[in-house]
Enzyme design. Structure first.
Site, PDB file in Angstrom:
ATOM      1  N   SER A 239      31.192 -25.199  14.284  1.00 54.94           N
ATOM      2  CA  SER A 239      32.620 -24.749  13.690  1.00 54.94           C
ATOM      3  C   SER A 239      32.743 -25.469  12.291  1.00 54.94           C
ATOM      4  CB  SER A 239      33.686 -24.572  14.607  1.00 54.94           C
ATOM      5  OG  SER A 239      34.761 -23.963  14.124  1.00 54.94           O
TER       6      SER A 239
ATOM      7  N   ASP B  31      31.809 -14.024  18.700  1.00 56.75           N
ATOM      8  CA  ASP B  31      32.519 -15.406  18.097  1.00 56.75           C
ATOM      9  C   ASP B  31      33.288 -14.778  16.512  1.00 56.75           C
ATOM     10  OD1 ASP B  31      32.320 -17.760  16.779  1.00 56.75           O
ATOM     11  OD2 ASP B  31      30.174 -17.993  17.492  1.00 56.75           O
TER      12      ASP B  31
ATOM     13  N   HIS C 232      33.136 -18.093  20.552  1.00 53.42           N
ATOM     14  CA  HIS C 232      32.938 -19.352  19.727  1.00 53.42           C
ATOM     15  C   HIS C 232      32.229 -20.573  20.027  1.00 53.42           C
ATOM     16  CE1 HIS C 232      33.246 -21.277  15.713  1.00 53.42           C
ATOM     17  NE2 HIS C 232      34.241 -22.024  15.950  1.00 53.42           N
TER      18      HIS C 232
END
Length: 287
Positions: A99, A237, A264
């Site tokens: 991320s 996601d 995610h």
């Protein structure tokens, strides 16, 4: 297992090294900004083949938490990674960023550091404008009343309200973490995010960027990363499969994988499969 602290610009950061395998180490760049390494603990399993380096970025987890907001900028975190690498003598290593950690990984790699064997971009955000575009579509999949609450508070500047935070949770359970029952250790003190860092750099929610990263975009420079690369994301996601695959095509020879039962955080939602895919990629790079 080895634990300790490393002095970096702005304070000291906590690190943990797991495993003593003979293969090159891998360092993990956690999400956030302001997150911690705790949620990535499934990757300790890689320690049978290589050292796995976890660390809490400054302001997070067990690391120092200074109040100087000028520290919360991308360039300082890039410097921090280099300082950690030097302190631990990591001359040859792999990098896995998740991320926000992919923003950090890409920015670090674009300084052309030596000794990097490969990079894994997990749930990547390599263009904040593209990320926001994808989240607009995700928001439209929410119940209308939730959409209305989000829009109302964003317009009024009241994103710190309980009602807004409750609506954000509706988004998160669809596109961030789909687990019905989350591990208890995610609720420990050292696993909690630093909201000030997150708000300063990103914004009040995953889909509403107002911080200093809101214009971040390295897509035009990804071809400069001349390394074996793996891009992974979950089927549900917020870092969508379509966007993640598009990123993968910007680095020659990069691989792409989707975790079919994850949003995610595949390392939480499908830990065994996540570790398998990462392990297989690292073995291929080193073969």
């Amino acid at each position: 297992m080895e634990e300790g602290y490393i002095k970096v610009t702005g304070g000291k950061v906590f690190y943990k090294k797991v495993g003593d395998g003979a293969k090159p180490p891998i360092i993990l760049l956690h999400g956030g900004p302001g997150g911690t390494h705790v949620s990535m603990r499934a990757l300790e399993a890689l320690g049978d083949e290589r050292p796995v380096i976890f660390y809490d970025q400054l302001g997070s987890g067990k690391s120092d938490k200074p109040t100087d907001k000028s520290l919360w900028k991308l360039e300082r975190f890039v410097d921090e990674l280099g300082q950690i690498r030097e302190a631990l003598g990591l001359r040859s290593l792999h990098i896995l960023g998740h991320s926000w950690g992919t923003m950090l990984a890409a920015s670090y790699l674009l300084t052309q550091p030596k000794g990097i064997r490969s990079v894994i971009f997990s749930g990547p955000c390599l263009s904040a404008p593209q990320w926001m575009c994808d989240q607009i579509a995700h928001r439209k999949a929410l119940p209308q009343d939730v959409q209305d609450i989000l829009a109302k508070h964003e317009a009024a500047g009241t994103t710190d309200s309980e009602e807004y935070e409750a609506a954000v949770k509706e988004f998160n359970k669809r596109f961030v973490n789909r687990m019905e029952k989350k591990p208890e250790w995610l609720d420990t003190e050292n696993a909690q995010s630093n909201k000030e860092v997150y708000l300063t750099m990103w914004g009040p929610s995953e889909f509403y960027a107002t911080g200093n990263l809101k214009d971040f975009d390295v897509t035009s420079r990804l071809s400069e990363i001349k390394l074996p690369a793996l891009f992974v994301c979950g089927r549900y996601d917020e870092a969508t499969p379509a966007t993640t695959e598009a990123y993968s095509k910007l680095i020659p020879g990069a691989k792409f994988h989707v975790f079919e039962n994850s949003a995610h955080v595949g390392y939480l939602e499908e830990p065994d499969e996540y570790v398998r895919v990462v392990r297989e990629f690292l073995r291929e790079v080193e073969a």
